[in-house]
Design a protein around this motif. Sequence first.
Motif, short mmCIF file in Angstrom:
data_model
loop_
_atom_site.label_atom_id
_atom_site.label_comp_id
_atom_site.label_asym_id
_atom_site.label_seq_id
_atom_site.Cartn_x
_atom_site.Cartn_y
_atom_site.Cartn_z
N GLU A 1 0.85 -1.18 0.00
CA GLU A 1 0.00 0.00 0.00
C GLU A 1 0.89 1.24 0.00
N PRO A 2 0.40 2.38 -0.49
CA PRO A 2 1.21 3.60 -0.48
C PRO A 2 1.70 3.93 0.93
N LEU A 3 2.93 4.38 1.02
CA LEU A 3 3.50 4.73 2.32
C LEU A 3 2.84 5.99 2.88
N PRO A 4 2.49 5.99 4.17
CA PRO A 4 1.98 7.23 4.77
C PRO A 4 3.10 8.26 4.89
N GLU A 5 2.74 9.51 5.06
CA GLU A 5 3.72 10.58 5.15
C GLU A 5 4.69 10.37 6.31
N SER A 6 4.20 9.80 7.40
CA SER A 6 5.09 9.57 8.55
C SER A 6 6.20 8.59 8.21
N ALA A 7 5.89 7.56 7.41
CA ALA A 7 6.91 6.59 7.01
C ALA A 7 7.90 7.23 6.05
N ARG A 8 7.40 8.04 5.13
CA ARG A 8 8.31 8.74 4.20
C ARG A 8 9.23 9.68 4.96
N ALA A 9 8.68 10.36 5.96
CA ALA A 9 9.50 11.28 6.75
C ALA A 9 10.58 10.52 7.51
N ALA A 10 10.26 9.33 8.02
CA ALA A 10 11.25 8.53 8.74
C ALA A 10 12.38 8.09 7.81
N VAL A 11 12.03 7.70 6.61
CA VAL A 11 13.04 7.31 5.62
C VAL A 11 13.92 8.49 5.26
N THR A 12 13.32 9.63 4.99
CA THR A 12 14.08 10.83 4.62
C THR A 12 15.03 11.24 5.74
N ALA A 13 14.56 11.17 6.98
CA ALA A 13 15.40 11.55 8.12
C ALA A 13 16.58 10.59 8.27
N GLU A 14 16.34 9.30 8.07
CA GLU A 14 17.43 8.33 8.22
C GLU A 14 18.48 8.50 7.13
N ILE A 15 18.05 8.74 5.91
CA ILE A 15 18.99 8.95 4.82
C ILE A 15 19.80 10.22 5.06
N ASP A 16 19.14 11.29 5.51
CA ASP A 16 19.84 12.55 5.75
C ASP A 16 20.86 12.40 6.88
N ARG A 17 20.48 11.70 7.94
CA ARG A 17 21.43 11.48 9.04
C ARG A 17 22.67 10.74 8.56
N PHE A 18 22.46 9.65 7.84
CA PHE A 18 23.58 8.86 7.36
C PHE A 18 24.47 9.69 6.44
N ASP A 19 23.85 10.47 5.56
CA ASP A 19 24.60 11.29 4.61
C ASP A 19 25.42 12.35 5.35
N ARG A 20 24.83 12.98 6.36
CA ARG A 20 25.55 14.01 7.12
C ARG A 20 26.74 13.43 7.88
N GLU A 21 26.66 12.15 8.24
CA GLU A 21 27.76 11.52 8.95
C GLU A 21 28.83 10.97 8.01
N TRP A 22 28.42 10.30 6.92
CA TRP A 22 29.35 9.46 6.19
C TRP A 22 29.64 9.87 4.74
N SER A 23 29.03 10.92 4.22
CA SER A 23 29.27 11.30 2.83
C SER A 23 30.55 12.13 2.68
N ARG A 24 31.45 11.66 1.82
CA ARG A 24 32.64 12.47 1.54
C ARG A 24 32.37 13.51 0.45
N PHE A 25 31.14 13.57 -0.04
CA PHE A 25 30.77 14.54 -1.07
C PHE A 25 30.05 15.76 -0.48
N ARG A 26 29.91 15.79 0.85
CA ARG A 26 29.29 16.93 1.52
C ARG A 26 30.34 17.66 2.35
N ALA A 27 30.49 18.95 2.12
CA ALA A 27 31.49 19.72 2.85
C ALA A 27 31.19 19.77 4.34
N ASP A 28 29.92 19.59 4.73
CA ASP A 28 29.55 19.68 6.14
C ASP A 28 29.43 18.32 6.82
N SER A 29 29.87 17.24 6.18
CA SER A 29 29.73 15.92 6.79
C SER A 29 30.80 15.67 7.85
N GLU A 30 30.51 14.71 8.70
CA GLU A 30 31.46 14.36 9.77
C GLU A 30 32.73 13.73 9.22
#
Length: 293
Positions: free
Chosen positions: A19-48
């Motif tokens: 079934e289509p994902l509710p907005e709360s589930a989409r928000a959880a996915v987006t937040a998890e991807i953003d957290r991981f990217d902010r920590e581990w991406s070498r392509f972001r100048a502001d990453s850890e």
Amino acid sequence: MASWRFEAIGTQWEIETTEPLPESARAAVTAEIDRFDREWSRFRADSEVVRLGREGGGFASADARPMLDAYRGLSAATGGAVNPLVADSLAALGYDADYSLVPGDPVRAPGAWEQDVSWTDTDVTASAPALIDVGALGKGRLVDLVAAALAAVPGDLVVDAGGDIRVRGSGVRIGLEHPYDPTKAIGVVDVHDQALCASAINRRAWGSGLHHVLDARTGMPVRTWAATWAWAPETMTADAVATALFFDGGVELAAMWNVEWVRMSTDGRVQRSPGCPAELFVTAGPSHPSGRN
């Protein structure tokens, strides 16, 4: 199946659900991807990890232990060919944070990387500036995290991040794309309640013979194997083995971690693990290492 497509971490994602994902589930996915990217991406100048590359020090992350423990296994199995400090080697060949794709002289990654990088269940520390690249398994780890974020969503689930795929529920039939002709497949496989990861030298390729799969010992792209596929219960494990299979020692690591696999060489030879579930359209040779990178 309902489908949600979006771009993140430099690749195309598709999440299929009963079934289509509710907005709360989409928000959880987006937040998890953003957290991981902010920590581990070498392509972001502001990453850890970019800060670690500039300053050393450390940062908190629950991903440090699983990913760097796996890197320890990858490094040991491949004689140091797979190394999380390969970021500077990739940048030297043009695969840098700006995607300049302008190659310079190859740079070898530090061999004794564990002397410079340490980790616990909660954090990672670099004793001196060290730019970490988790490309050998990081996307697989993130797929697992996204699947976990959707654990409460009922029904079937398929998370596909640019070819790193995790399936929950009903099986999905997936083609194994030919590395030299994306309109063709060398085989098909039914994936059910497990993960499939693929890697190929035609993806993220530039210049003359340059691509993203480097031997950390030389700083140069591998030449023997063109594409790999690996099946495991967790996407990170499949992703790690798909990387290891480009090198001597990868087959042994796959056996140790109970991962099934297929790989194709640059001259068209195909090998498979003894228990490989795929139906291949080409003749597979012996399931042991042959040739060197």
